[in-house]
Design a protein around this motif. Structure first.
Motif, PDB file in Angstrom:
ATOM      1  N   VAL A  73       0.833  -1.203   0.000  1.00  0.00           N
ATOM      2  CA  VAL A  73       0.000   0.000   0.000  1.00  0.00           C
ATOM      3  C   VAL A  73       0.868   1.253   0.000  1.00  0.00           C
ATOM      4  CG1 VAL A  73      -1.803   1.274   1.213  1.00  0.00           C
ATOM      5  CG2 VAL A  73      -1.786  -1.231   1.287  1.00  0.00           C
ATOM      6  N   GLY A  74       0.595   2.144  -0.942  1.00  0.00           N
ATOM      7  CA  GLY A  74       1.239   3.446  -0.982  1.00  0.00           C
ATOM      8  C   GLY A  74       0.197   4.542  -0.862  1.00  0.00           C
ATOM      9  N   LEU A  75       0.418   5.472   0.061  1.00  0.00           N
ATOM     10  CA  LEU A  75      -0.487   6.602   0.262  1.00  0.00           C
ATOM     11  C   LEU A  75       0.240   7.886  -0.111  1.00  0.00           C
ATOM     12  CD1 LEU A  75      -2.352   6.060   3.663  1.00  0.00           C
ATOM     13  CD2 LEU A  75      -3.386   6.952   1.582  1.00  0.00           C
ATOM     14  N   GLY A  76      -0.382   8.683  -0.981  1.00  0.00           N
ATOM     15  CA  GLY A  76       0.168   9.978  -1.340  1.00  0.00           C
ATOM     16  C   GLY A  76      -0.778  11.083  -0.932  1.00  0.00           C
ATOM     17  N   ALA A  77      -0.270  12.091  -0.228  1.00  0.00           N
ATOM     18  CA  ALA A  77      -1.093  13.217   0.228  1.00  0.00           C
ATOM     19  C   ALA A  77      -0.569  14.503  -0.396  1.00  0.00           C
ATOM     20  CB  ALA A  77      -1.067  13.310   1.749  1.00  0.00           C
ATOM     21  N   GLY A  78      -1.423  15.137  -1.187  1.00  0.00           N
ATOM     22  CA  GLY A  78      -1.003  16.364  -1.842  1.00  0.00           C
ATOM     23  C   GLY A  78      -2.029  16.808  -2.865  1.00  0.00           C
ATOM     24  N   ALA A  79      -1.647  17.750  -3.683  1.00  0.00           N
ATOM     25  CA  ALA A  79      -2.549  18.289  -4.698  1.00  0.00           C
ATOM     26  C   ALA A  79      -2.645  17.341  -5.889  1.00  0.00           C
ATOM     27  CB  ALA A  79      -2.055  19.656  -5.162  1.00  0.00           C
ATOM     28  N   VAL A  80      -3.745  17.458  -6.633  1.00  0.00           N
ATOM     29  CA  VAL A  80      -3.901  16.759  -7.908  1.00  0.00           C
ATOM     30  C   VAL A  80      -4.184  17.792  -8.978  1.00  0.00           C
ATOM     31  CG1 VAL A  80      -4.738  14.644  -6.821  1.00  0.00           C
ATOM     32  CG2 VAL A  80      -6.374  16.374  -7.554  1.00  0.00           C
ATOM     33  N   ASP A  81      -3.862  17.456 -10.192  1.00  0.00           N
ATOM     34  CA  ASP A  81      -4.145  18.367 -11.301  1.00  0.00           C
ATOM     35  C   ASP A  81      -5.646  18.389 -11.564  1.00  0.00           C
ATOM     36  OD1 ASP A  81      -1.458  18.871 -11.504  1.00  0.00           O
ATOM     37  OD2 ASP A  81      -1.121  17.506 -13.194  1.00  0.00           O
ATOM     38  N   GLU A  82      -6.201  19.579 -11.625  1.00  0.00           N
ATOM     39  CA  GLU A  82      -7.631  19.752 -11.874  1.00  0.00           C
ATOM     40  C   GLU A  82      -7.847  20.270 -13.297  1.00  0.00           C
ATOM     41  OE1 GLU A  82      -9.913  18.927  -9.749  1.00  0.00           O
ATOM     42  OE2 GLU A  82      -9.027  19.021  -7.739  1.00  0.00           O
ATOM     43  N   PRO A  83      -8.970  19.874 -13.920  1.00  0.00           N
ATOM     44  CA  PRO A  83      -9.961  18.939 -13.385  1.00  0.00           C
ATOM     45  C   PRO A  83      -9.470  17.496 -13.471  1.00  0.00           C
ATOM     46  CG  PRO A  83     -10.560  19.577 -15.603  1.00  0.00           C
ATOM     47  CD  PRO A  83      -9.336  20.383 -15.252  1.00  0.00           C
ATOM     48  N   LEU A  84      -9.906  16.705 -12.505  1.00  0.00           N
ATOM     49  CA  LEU A  84      -9.555  15.288 -12.520  1.00  0.00           C
ATOM     50  C   LEU A  84     -10.271  14.596 -13.665  1.00  0.00           C
ATOM     51  CD1 LEU A  84      -9.654  14.097  -8.798  1.00  0.00           C
ATOM     52  CD2 LEU A  84      -7.756  13.785 -10.385  1.00  0.00           C
ATOM     53  N   PRO A  85      -9.585  13.699 -14.369  1.00  0.00           N
ATOM     54  CA  PRO A  85     -10.278  12.901 -15.387  1.00  0.00           C
ATOM     55  C   PRO A  85     -11.247  11.928 -14.736  1.00  0.00           C
ATOM     56  CG  PRO A  85      -8.027  12.175 -15.132  1.00  0.00           C
ATOM     57  CD  PRO A  85      -8.160  13.402 -14.303  1.00  0.00           C
ATOM     58  N   ALA A  86     -12.073  11.290 -15.541  1.00  0.00           N
ATOM     59  CA  ALA A  86     -13.097  10.388 -15.005  1.00  0.00           C
ATOM     60  C   ALA A  86     -12.492   9.175 -14.326  1.00  0.00           C
ATOM     61  CB  ALA A  86     -14.037   9.953 -16.125  1.00  0.00           C
ATOM     62  N   ALA A  87     -11.324   8.745 -14.761  1.00  0.00           N
ATOM     63  CA  ALA A  87     -10.688   7.546 -14.216  1.00  0.00           C
ATOM     64  C   ALA A  87      -9.448   7.928 -13.417  1.00  0.00           C
ATOM     65  CB  ALA A  87     -10.304   6.594 -15.339  1.00  0.00           C
ATOM     66  N   ALA A  88      -9.269   7.270 -12.268  1.00  0.00           N
ATOM     67  CA  ALA A  88      -8.112   7.558 -11.420  1.00  0.00           C
ATOM     68  C   ALA A  88      -6.803   7.322 -12.165  1.00  0.00           C
ATOM     69  CB  ALA A  88      -8.164   6.695 -10.159  1.00  0.00           C
ATOM     70  N   ARG A  89      -6.766   6.281 -12.997  1.00  0.00           N
ATOM     71  CA  ARG A  89      -5.505   5.924 -13.656  1.00  0.00           C
ATOM     72  C   ARG A  89      -5.041   7.000 -14.631  1.00  0.00           C
ATOM     73  NH1 ARG A  89      -9.325   2.435 -15.924  1.00  0.00           N
ATOM     74  NH2 ARG A  89      -9.782   2.813 -18.120  1.00  0.00           N
TER      75      ARG A  89
END
Length: 203
Positions: A73-89
């Motif tokens: 398990v890897g957990l990352g905490a931080g910003a994501v590029d917006e807008p997020l695409p429909a799929a996490a991958r």
């Protein structure tokens, strides 16, 4: 934001178990539950990923996966590029990069528990990882009898120890002893601390 990247251990030996994991997480983490920004899905090979905005849910999900015993398990905490695409991958941004770094680090054979946390605020991420590693080590040493009591408590909701004892066909004293041995109260007490540290990591 919190990205969980989860990789299967020993897939060449035991076969691909991603679909089984996704089904398990679907039961435990409802697709449309508050806190799930993008649900778990296969990314590539035997790896799955999700995006959450609730640190408590991220911690609970990470520990649920650790209990299964065959995942890193890897957990990352931080910003994501917006807008997020429909799929996490298809997502990108610092939280995704941090989750990738975390899951790769969690694969080290020298780690006592296969979990790692990487965060924008690195000290908070390191502290969260230390707490989750301790909880994971406790879980790994828990007996089947201990888990049976814990799972029965969860299934019965706000049940008393007497109700759990009746369901399992044991005495209330045995229930109390198993919970003490399992360090269940201590785990429940420390989970919120892990969630707060993870939230602080998303600085």
């Amino acid at each position: 934001m919190f990205v969980l990247t989860i990789d299967q251990q020993g897939s060449r030996r035991v076969g691909d178990r991603v679909d089984r994991l996704l089904g398990h997480l679907e039961d435990r983490v409802v697709r449309d539950a508050p806190g799930v920004v993008r649900p778990f899905e296969r990314t590539v090979g035997d790896e799955v990923q999700a995006v959450l905005d609730d640190p408590r849910l991220a911690v609970e999900t990470a520990l649920e996966v650790l209990r299964l015993g065959e995942w890193t398990v890897g957990l990352g905490a931080g910003a994501v590029d917006e807008p997020l695409p429909a799929a996490a991958r298809a997502g990108s941004g610092p939280a995704f990069v941090l989750a990738r770094e975390a899951v790769e680090r969690a694969k080290s054979r020298t780690r006592p528990v296969p979990i790692a946390v990487e965060a924008t605020h690195a000290p908070a991420g390191a502290d969260c990882e230390a707490v989750l590693t301790l909880v994971g080590a406790i879980m790994a040493r828990r007996t089947e009898q201990g888990w049976a009591v814990i799972d029965t408590l969860a299934a019965l909701g706000d049940a008393t120890q007497d109700a759990v004892a009746e369901r399992l066909g044991i005495t209330q004293q045995a229930v109390s002893q198993r919970l003490r041995t399992a360090l269940w109260a201590e785990e429940l007490a420390v989970r919120p601390a892990a969630a707060r540290l993870l939230a602080e990591g998303d600085a």
